[in-house]
Design a protein around this motif. Sequence first.
Motif, PDB file in Angstrom:
ATOM      1  N   LEU A 189       0.825  -1.206   0.000  1.00 42.31           N
ATOM      2  CA  LEU A 189       0.000   0.000   0.000  1.00 42.31           C
ATOM      3  C   LEU A 189       0.864   1.263   0.000  1.00 42.31           C
ATOM      4  O   LEU A 189       0.543   2.247  -0.684  1.00 42.31           O
ATOM      5  N   SER A 190       1.974   1.240   0.740  1.00 44.04           N
ATOM      6  CA  SER A 190       2.867   2.399   0.761  1.00 44.04           C
ATOM      7  C   SER A 190       3.506   2.619  -0.606  1.00 44.04           C
ATOM      8  O   SER A 190       3.678   3.771  -1.042  1.00 44.04           O
ATOM      9  N   ARG A 191       3.856   1.543  -1.273  1.00 47.41           N
ATOM     10  CA  ARG A 191       4.412   1.681  -2.635  1.00 47.41           C
ATOM     11  C   ARG A 191       3.365   2.262  -3.581  1.00 47.41           C
ATOM     12  O   ARG A 191       3.686   3.081  -4.456  1.00 47.41           O
ATOM     13  N   MET A 192       2.118   1.831  -3.422  1.00 46.30           N
ATOM     14  CA  MET A 192       1.053   2.392  -4.255  1.00 46.30           C
ATOM     15  C   MET A 192       0.857   3.873  -3.962  1.00 46.30           C
ATOM     16  O   MET A 192       0.636   4.673  -4.884  1.00 46.30           O
ATOM     17  N   ASP A 193       0.939   4.247  -2.704  1.00 50.32           N
ATOM     18  CA  ASP A 193       0.828   5.670  -2.351  1.00 50.32           C
ATOM     19  C   ASP A 193       1.952   6.477  -2.990  1.00 50.32           C
ATOM     20  O   ASP A 193       1.734   7.607  -3.456  1.00 50.32           O
ATOM     21  N   LEU A 194       3.161   5.902  -3.024  1.00 45.30           N
ATOM     22  CA  LEU A 194       4.281   6.604  -3.654  1.00 45.30           C
ATOM     23  C   LEU A 194       4.054   6.731  -5.155  1.00 45.30           C
ATOM     24  O   LEU A 194       4.297   7.799  -5.740  1.00 45.30           O
ATOM     25  N   THR A 223       2.638  10.217  -9.723  1.00 47.47           N
ATOM     26  CA  THR A 223       1.721  10.516 -10.824  1.00 47.47           C
ATOM     27  C   THR A 223       1.065  11.875 -10.633  1.00 47.47           C
ATOM     28  O   THR A 223       0.814  12.600 -11.601  1.00 47.47           O
ATOM     29  N   ALA A 224       0.797  12.242  -9.379  1.00 50.32           N
ATOM     30  CA  ALA A 224       0.211  13.556  -9.096  1.00 50.32           C
ATOM     31  C   ALA A 224       1.153  14.684  -9.512  1.00 50.32           C
ATOM     32  O   ALA A 224       0.698  15.754  -9.933  1.00 50.32           O
ATOM     33  N   ARG A 250       2.131  19.100 -13.285  1.00 49.89           N
ATOM     34  CA  ARG A 250       3.026  19.726 -14.261  1.00 49.89           C
ATOM     35  C   ARG A 250       2.282  20.116 -15.539  1.00 49.89           C
ATOM     36  O   ARG A 250       2.681  21.055 -16.244  1.00 49.89           O
ATOM     37  N   THR A 251       1.203  19.415 -15.877  1.00 47.48           N
ATOM     38  CA  THR A 251       0.465  19.725 -17.111  1.00 47.48           C
ATOM     39  C   THR A 251      -0.203  21.093 -17.066  1.00 47.48           C
ATOM     40  O   THR A 251      -0.552  21.651 -18.112  1.00 47.48           O
ATOM     41  N   ALA A 252      -0.393  21.662 -15.859  1.00 50.92           N
ATOM     42  CA  ALA A 252      -1.045  22.967 -15.758  1.00 50.92           C
ATOM     43  C   ALA A 252      -0.186  24.086 -16.340  1.00 50.92           C
ATOM     44  O   ALA A 252      -0.691  25.181 -16.607  1.00 50.92           O
ATOM     45  N   PHE A 253       1.117  23.833 -16.537  1.00 50.79           N
ATOM     46  CA  PHE A 253       1.990  24.857 -17.111  1.00 50.79           C
ATOM     47  C   PHE A 253       1.788  24.987 -18.624  1.00 50.79           C
ATOM     48  O   PHE A 253       2.200  25.984 -19.211  1.00 50.79           O
ATOM     49  N   PHE A 254       1.184  23.999 -19.252  1.00 57.46           N
ATOM     50  CA  PHE A 254       1.079  23.978 -20.702  1.00 57.46           C
ATOM     51  C   PHE A 254      -0.301  24.444 -21.149  1.00 57.46           C
ATOM     52  O   PHE A 254      -1.275  24.370 -20.391  1.00 57.46           O
ATOM     53  N   PRO A 255      -0.402  24.940 -22.385  1.00 64.47           N
ATOM     54  CA  PRO A 255      -1.705  25.399 -22.887  1.00 64.47           C
ATOM     55  C   PRO A 255      -2.706  24.248 -22.955  1.00 64.47           C
ATOM     56  O   PRO A 255      -2.344  23.095 -23.187  1.00 64.47           O
ATOM     57  N   HIS A 300       2.248  22.591  -8.016  1.00 67.73           N
ATOM     58  CA  HIS A 300       3.320  21.677  -8.430  1.00 67.73           C
ATOM     59  C   HIS A 300       4.278  21.411  -7.282  1.00 67.73           C
ATOM     60  O   HIS A 300       4.713  20.272  -7.063  1.00 67.73           O
ATOM     61  N   GLN A 301       4.618  22.447  -6.521  1.00 68.10           N
ATOM     62  CA  GLN A 301       5.501  22.260  -5.367  1.00 68.10           C
ATOM     63  C   GLN A 301       4.864  21.357  -4.311  1.00 68.10           C
ATOM     64  O   GLN A 301       5.527  20.492  -3.731  1.00 68.10           O
ATOM     65  N   MET A 302       3.567  21.542  -4.063  1.00 70.53           N
ATOM     66  CA  MET A 302       2.890  20.687  -3.093  1.00 70.53           C
ATOM     67  C   MET A 302       2.845  19.237  -3.560  1.00 70.53           C
ATOM     68  O   MET A 302       2.954  18.305  -2.752  1.00 70.53           O
TER      69      MET A 302
END
Length: 451
Positions: free
Chosen positions: A45-50, A55-56, A61-66, A142-144
């Motif tokens: 479960l911890s590996r899945m959380d990582l 992935t988050a 990161r996609t929010a920086f692109f149009p 993105h930092q969070m």
Amino acid sequence: MRILQYILAFMGVFFLSFIEMRAQTVVTLEECHRDALAYNKSLDLSRMDLDYAETAIKAARTAFFPKVDGSASVMFLPDFEGVSFSGFTLPTTEEALAGNFAGTSGVDVPGFDLGMNDLKIYMGGITVEQPIYVGSRIRLAHQMAEIGADMAGEALNLTRAEVIHGTDRAFWSLMAVQEQVLVLENHVEALDSLEDQLKVQYELGIAPRSEMLKVSVMRNEAKLRLVEVTNLLDLTGMNLARLTGRPLDEPLRAAANTQENIEPRMQLTSTTDFSLRPELQILKHQQEISRLERLSVKGEYLPRIGVSFGYQYLHVPDLISGSWTMTLGAGVSIPLIHWRERKFRTDMARINEMKREINYDDTRNLIALEVQQNQMNLKSGVKRIELAQMNLEQAEETMSEVEISFRAGLNSVTDLLNARVAYQRAAASLIEAQANLEIITSAYLKSVGLL
């Protein structure tokens, strides 16, 4: 009563013989660590959380692109009857060139009806939107997300340390019981030999029957104790099997020699830095997230600027031919009146930040206390082994001298039995102290974040 003791003793011997007949699986501490880390569901479960947190980061990161969106629609108006235009008179001018319009021309334009039964409208388009400034919320998100991934990694380390420590406890508990079984078996074997000697002496009339019965009673008690410890051996083996993903009915035997693996651990107490503890790292990350959340709340009430670009397609049969139209746009949104919502939400975020600071300080103090306690336990464990070794040497020497004196007729059977019991207890105490030191060492390494 004596018959019952003999029956129980026979059952104990039969049970021990059955135990010895079963195939035993020999495992080392390293193998147990490997199997426990591979089997433990909490680690999965911890590996899945990582993986989720990583992935988050990619999603943030996609929010920086149009953003590119496409749309298409068809509108059908079956009851549309068309459009009517009324007639009118064209205006005239006296000084048209000067731009002064007055009067009428007397020229009439008749009205007409535009029949458009079953109107159909086809529309489509592609739009590209790019935020220019949104109060730094994209960067903060993105930092969070990155900090969230770090927290997930620390949570995985914490779970791994807990699994290893739990495996250490189970392994060394099995080792302690296993060694106690060997000590009891040797004790029973020695009592059997002594009983045989006294039986011969009784038959020769050299020793009274009561001396032989004393040994028989103690031997039966030792065998009953051996049955109890053997049952405990099965239970501790099952616990280790449960942690390592093995069948519970698989007999396990710990492959280690406590006499060779036990070394003074006083040098470990010089390590008091526990800044690597995963719990503290997680709390630090939570503090940083609280700070970024507060900044993000402020950013929601700052101006937002964005631009857009697109192509729109429109086609109405018999009225407008299909054509593409380019559109360019820019927008600015400025929050004006929100009835002090910004202040209230900022205060809420600041309170959360203060709470996490207090939680960090409190946890740090508790961990410092835990480290100090484990340091003292480690020192006590080393000292306990030294005393237990000294006690065992003295008990062994005493038992040897009593045996010699017994053969010479200077000591009674009771003295010899007491000496053997003292030796058995001293050996069991040393085994328990050795296993306990390994468990304490594991707990200390976990408390300073080195496990």
